[in-house]
Each structure stands twice: as C-alpha cells, then as structure tokens.
Design a protein around this motif. Structure first.
Motif, short mmCIF file in Angstrom:
data_model
loop_
_atom_site.label_atom_id
_atom_site.label_comp_id
_atom_site.label_asym_id
_atom_site.label_seq_id
_atom_site.Cartn_x
_atom_site.Cartn_y
_atom_site.Cartn_z
N UNK A 149 17.31 26.51 36.49
CA UNK A 149 16.76 27.83 36.79
C UNK A 149 15.83 27.81 38.01
N UNK A 150 15.49 26.63 38.50
CA UNK A 150 14.62 26.45 39.66
C UNK A 150 13.28 27.20 39.52
N UNK A 152 24.92 15.00 45.32
CA UNK A 152 23.72 15.42 46.04
C UNK A 152 24.05 16.26 47.29
N UNK A 153 24.98 17.19 47.11
CA UNK A 153 25.39 18.01 48.25
C UNK A 153 24.86 19.44 48.20
N UNK A 154 24.53 19.93 47.01
CA UNK A 154 24.12 21.33 46.91
C UNK A 154 22.69 21.50 47.42
N UNK A 155 22.46 22.41 48.37
CA UNK A 155 21.11 22.59 48.94
C UNK A 155 20.07 23.03 47.91
N UNK A 156 20.50 23.63 46.80
CA UNK A 156 19.53 24.07 45.78
C UNK A 156 18.87 22.89 45.07
N UNK A 157 19.46 21.71 45.15
CA UNK A 157 18.89 20.56 44.46
C UNK A 157 17.50 20.20 44.98
N UNK A 158 17.19 20.62 46.20
CA UNK A 158 15.86 20.32 46.76
C UNK A 158 14.73 20.98 45.97
N UNK A 159 15.08 22.03 45.19
CA UNK A 159 14.05 22.75 44.44
C UNK A 159 13.88 22.23 43.02
#
Length: 321
Positions: free
Chosen positions: A271-272, A312-319
């Motif tokens: 849910x970030x 580890x490709x989805x940019x949302x993972x940084x959050x």
C-alpha cells in the motif's frame, strides 16, 4: 559601504523573520507506530514536512484498540493551534468530537488511509479537506487475482479470510474487494470463514490454527494486513503446513518484505504508506495555501512477491519501508 551592509543585513533579517512567521504548523495523529505500516506512514509524513518547511507535531497511541486515548490525543493536538490536522482514525467514529471542534475552528482535516466513513461524516455534518489512501477494495481484489493466478483459473480450494478490526472501513473494503473478485474469477472457490483478527498477529495465528483443525485441506489465506498475515504464516509452519498454503497479506511493511524474501509469506499487496504520508503533507499544504485539491486522492498499490523483489524493476519498490 557601511550603509549598504546595514541595508543588506536589514533585508536578510526581515526575510528571515517573514520565513519564520510563514512556517506552517501541522498536527498529525497516528495509530500505533509499533505497527510497521503506521511507522512507515509517519516516516513519509516527516519527509513531506521537512521538504515543505513544516513545523510538525506528531502523536500516536499504544495500540490499535486505544479509541479513547486517541480521542484525547486529538483534542490535545488542537490545543497546539495547528493550521491543519492529519488523522489516522482507529475507527470511523472515535474522533468525531475532535473533528467537530476542528471544523468549528476552520482547521482543515485530512483523513489518512480512508479510515473515516463518508456516510458517518455526512450524517454528523463534519467536513474533511480530503481523504488519501490506496484503493482498499482494489487491494483486496488484487490479492484474489494473485491467488487465482498461482492456483489456477479452475481453483476450487478452500480459502480463509482474516479481517481487521470489526467496524473498520479500511479492513471491510479490503475484505469485500477480495471476496467479490474471488467469486468473479474463481466461482467454485470456497471461502470457509471470514473472521476479524483485530490487526493482531497472535489472534490471526489462533484463527489460522482453529480453521486448520476444521479444514486441513485449506489452500489459501488472505489477511487484511501484514501483521495478521505473519501470524497466519507462523501458525502454518507450526502445523507443518508452511509453504503449502498460499498466504497473502496487505500493506507491504518491512517485516512482510523480509518474510517474503525468506520464502515464508507468499505475497503482500503493498500500500506504500510512506507515499501516503508524504503526499498527505504535500496536499494539505496546498489546501492551506488555498489551492485546489481532489477530495479523494489514491496512491497506487503493487502485489509484491519474491519474484518481484528479485527482479527489482518496478519503480514503486523505492517507496517500500
């Protein structure tokens, strides 16, 4: 030369005073930050406040059942005369007296994580500036889609749903979204029980153990948060069923991510919360400045499993926090 230096000093001092006077004070009321989800949301709130030069006041409560202490904390925050009040209410009614006072004093209220029920707010004639969260119903639906994708379109197995706290609109939306979507894409699947786990790890473990006694052929479990999902995983491993029952949580908190990496928890609908907190502050600053803001702000979700983390490709993972 001295006159020029004096003029420059005066300008700097005046500008500094103006900046100090223009600093916004925002009060944020959390649930328990012992839960990694709310801890991550507080991190996002602090990051947004730092970026926006906000004087931030944060309070939280010890547990997610502390309804009266949370109301008292909310009333105490109003005594600090904030220019906005950001709240993650334990349920849809416990903070109503505080929110009513905020309205009377024209202090904008932000609903964190969609814990306030619009119907209740309308009935009580309480206004909020906006609500910000991920789409909880969609999060539940995503969990159903993941389970069916893993177990097959002709999935006929047994499923346990562990809800959140009874009466909490967030948990209810996740539960309903899951059940509705599961019926659509796997109509022969059997939801053998849907029980409130009160967001509690031990209670979820006990529920899982009890249901396993009655349904040893249980195929999947959906939990309305990660804390309960981790409790379910513990019960499965204790019963020698770990890794053989698909378990999907909701939140994407740090403990869940570690469990997914370790091959214990199957997946979590992230849910970030860090992003929710950060964007809450960004948007309430717009409200304070008189700029338009949507009444309902949605933050994206992502189903995270071991494959997603390793790629580890989805940019949302940084959050993820």
């Amino acid at each position: 030369m001295r006159l020029a230096k004096f003029f420059l000093f005066s300008v700097l001092m005046t500008g500094g005073l103006a900046l100090a006077q223009s600093q916004v004070t925002i009060a944020a009321l959390m649930k328990t930050t012992a839960n990694p989800y709310w801890g991550a949301m507080e991190q996002g709130i602090r990051a947004g406040a730092q970026a926006g030069n906000v004087n931030l006041i944060v309070q939280s409560v010890a547990s997610e059942s502390d309804v009266e202490p949370q109301l008292n904390a909310c009333l105490n925050l109003l005594q600090r005369n904030p220019q906005a009040l950001v709240v993650a209410a334990i349920n849809s009614v416990n903070l109503l007296p505080c929110l009513r006072q905020a309205n009377q004093r024209n202090i904008p209220v932000v609903d964190l994580d969609a814990n306030l029920d619009p119907a209740v707010l309308q009935r009580e004639n309480i206004r909020i500036a906006f609500s910000i969260s991920s789409d909880n119903r969609r999060a539940g639906a995503s969990a159903a889609e993941y389970i069916v994708a893993k177990l097959g379109q002709n999935f006929r197995g047994k499923v346990l749903v562990i809800e959140g706290l009874a009466g909490n609109v967030t948990g209810a939306a996740r539960r309903d979204g899951f059940i509705e979507r599961l019926k659509q894409i796997a109509p022969n699947a059997q939801v053998v029980a849907t029980l409130p786990g009160d967001w509690d790890r031990l209670k979820a473990a006990n529920i899982t153990n009890d249901v396993l006694q009655r349904h040893p052929d249980l195929a999947a479990i959906y939990c309305a948060n990660d804390t309960m999902a981790l409790g379910a995983v513990e019960a499965l491993f204790a019963a020698n069923r770990g890794g053989r029952v698909l378990v999907v949580g909701t939140d994407g908190n740090s403990d869940a991510i570690r469990s997914i990496r370790d091959g214990r928890l199957s997946a979590s609908v992230a849910q970030f919360p860090f992003l929710v907190g950060q964007r809450a502050i960004e948007n309430v600053l717009r409200v304070i400045r008189g700029q338009p803001v949507e009444s309902r702000i949605l933050v994206p979700t992502l189903v995270v499993d071991k494959a997603t983390l390793e790629a580890n490709r989805d940019p949302l993972l940084q959050y993820l926090r």
